[in-house]
Every structure is written in structure tokens, then in C-alpha cells.
Motif scaffolding. Structure first.
Motif, short mmCIF file in Angstrom:
data_model
loop_
_atom_site.label_atom_id
_atom_site.label_comp_id
_atom_site.label_asym_id
_atom_site.label_seq_id
_atom_site.Cartn_x
_atom_site.Cartn_y
_atom_site.Cartn_z
N ILE A 32 0.84 -1.20 0.00
CA ILE A 32 0.00 0.00 0.00
C ILE A 32 0.88 1.25 0.00
O ILE A 32 0.52 2.27 -0.60
N ARG A 36 0.55 4.35 -2.55
CA ARG A 36 0.48 5.75 -2.09
C ARG A 36 1.56 6.59 -2.76
O ARG A 36 1.33 7.75 -3.10
N ALA A 66 -9.39 -1.27 -2.02
CA ALA A 66 -8.25 -0.70 -1.29
C ALA A 66 -7.58 0.39 -2.12
O ALA A 66 -7.20 1.44 -1.59
N LEU A 67 -7.42 0.17 -3.43
CA LEU A 67 -6.81 1.18 -4.28
C LEU A 67 -7.72 2.39 -4.47
O LEU A 67 -7.25 3.53 -4.52
N GLN A 70 -7.28 4.78 -1.89
CA GLN A 70 -6.03 5.54 -1.98
C GLN A 70 -6.08 6.57 -3.10
O GLN A 70 -5.05 7.08 -3.54
N SER A 95 -4.06 10.62 -2.12
CA SER A 95 -4.29 9.62 -1.07
C SER A 95 -4.67 10.33 0.22
O SER A 95 -4.19 11.43 0.49
N ASP A 101 -3.92 0.11 6.22
CA ASP A 101 -3.08 -1.06 6.03
C ASP A 101 -3.94 -2.23 5.56
O ASP A 101 -4.93 -2.57 6.19
N LYS A 102 -3.56 -2.81 4.44
CA LYS A 102 -4.29 -3.94 3.87
C LYS A 102 -3.29 -5.07 3.57
O LYS A 102 -3.06 -5.41 2.43
#
Length: 114
Positions: A32, A36, A66-67, A70, A95, A101-102
């Protein structure tokens, strides 16, 4: 321009890149941070292209989510190849200040002896 470096800390100015490509490059457990950093250097409207081994992406929807968290928007998915998945994103915003946190979204890469 190709800039070899630690992809969590690219020596380029913010908002200076049109395209960032991760081809089998998200191997770190802190991937991640790489995403970022891509967001930092990409201009709004810039493209993020990801090619990853299919077996590493256990949940494509969760990975995309998740993306998107961000600052990216999914524009294209290509899963036609049985070995690789290709995902194209566009940067829509910076972001968020807080790092989400993934760690379990990508499985370790397993190599088979042939």
C-alpha cells in the motif's frame, strides 16, 4: 524516463508523472505504501497500470476497493490471461493522510518447480 529506486520513495516531484506501471512489483508486504507513492507522483488524471500474478490476488474486489481508498478509480480489468491479471486505474484525488493497512490482499507468490 525510467527511474530505478525504492518504489516506496521515488525521487520525483509530486504530481509530475502521467503513467506509473507496477508489473510484478507489489511483492512487499507494505505494498500500500507503493500505491500511495504512485499516487503522490501521478498527476490527477494520471494512469496506474498493475500486472500481477492471478494466484496472488485472492479477492479482486477487495484489492480494487483498497486502491480506490487511496485515490484511484478502476478503469479497466483484463483477466483473460490464466496467469496474470491486469488492472488499470486513474488517479482521481490524492491519497488520504491516514495510511490504511491492507496486508492480506495479496498472497505470497508461490513458485512451482517445473
Amino acid at each position: 524516463l525510467i527511474t530505478p529506486c525504492n518504489i516506496a520513495d521515488v525521487p520525483l516531484p509530486s504530481d509530475s508523472v502521467d503513467v506509473a506501471i507496477f508489473c510484478l512489483a507489489l511483492m512487499g508486504t507494505d505494498f500500500i505504501k507503493f500505491i500511495r507513492e504512485a499516487n503522490r507522483i501521478l498527476r490527477v488524471g494520471g494512469e496506474l497500470k498493475i500486472a500481477e500474478v492471478v494466484s496472488r490476488v485472492s479477492d479482486v474486489d477487495a484489492f480494487v476497493l483498497a486502491l480506490e481508498g487511496q485515490g484511484f478509480k478502476l478503469t479497466r480489468t483484463n483477466a483473460k490471461n490464466k496467469m496474470f491479471i491486469m488492472l488499470d486505474f486513474t488517479k482521481v484525488k490524492r491519497s488520504p493522510a491516514k495510511l490504511s493497512d491492507k496486508p492480506n490482499l495479496l498472497k505470497p507468490c508461490i513458485y512451482k518447480r517445473r
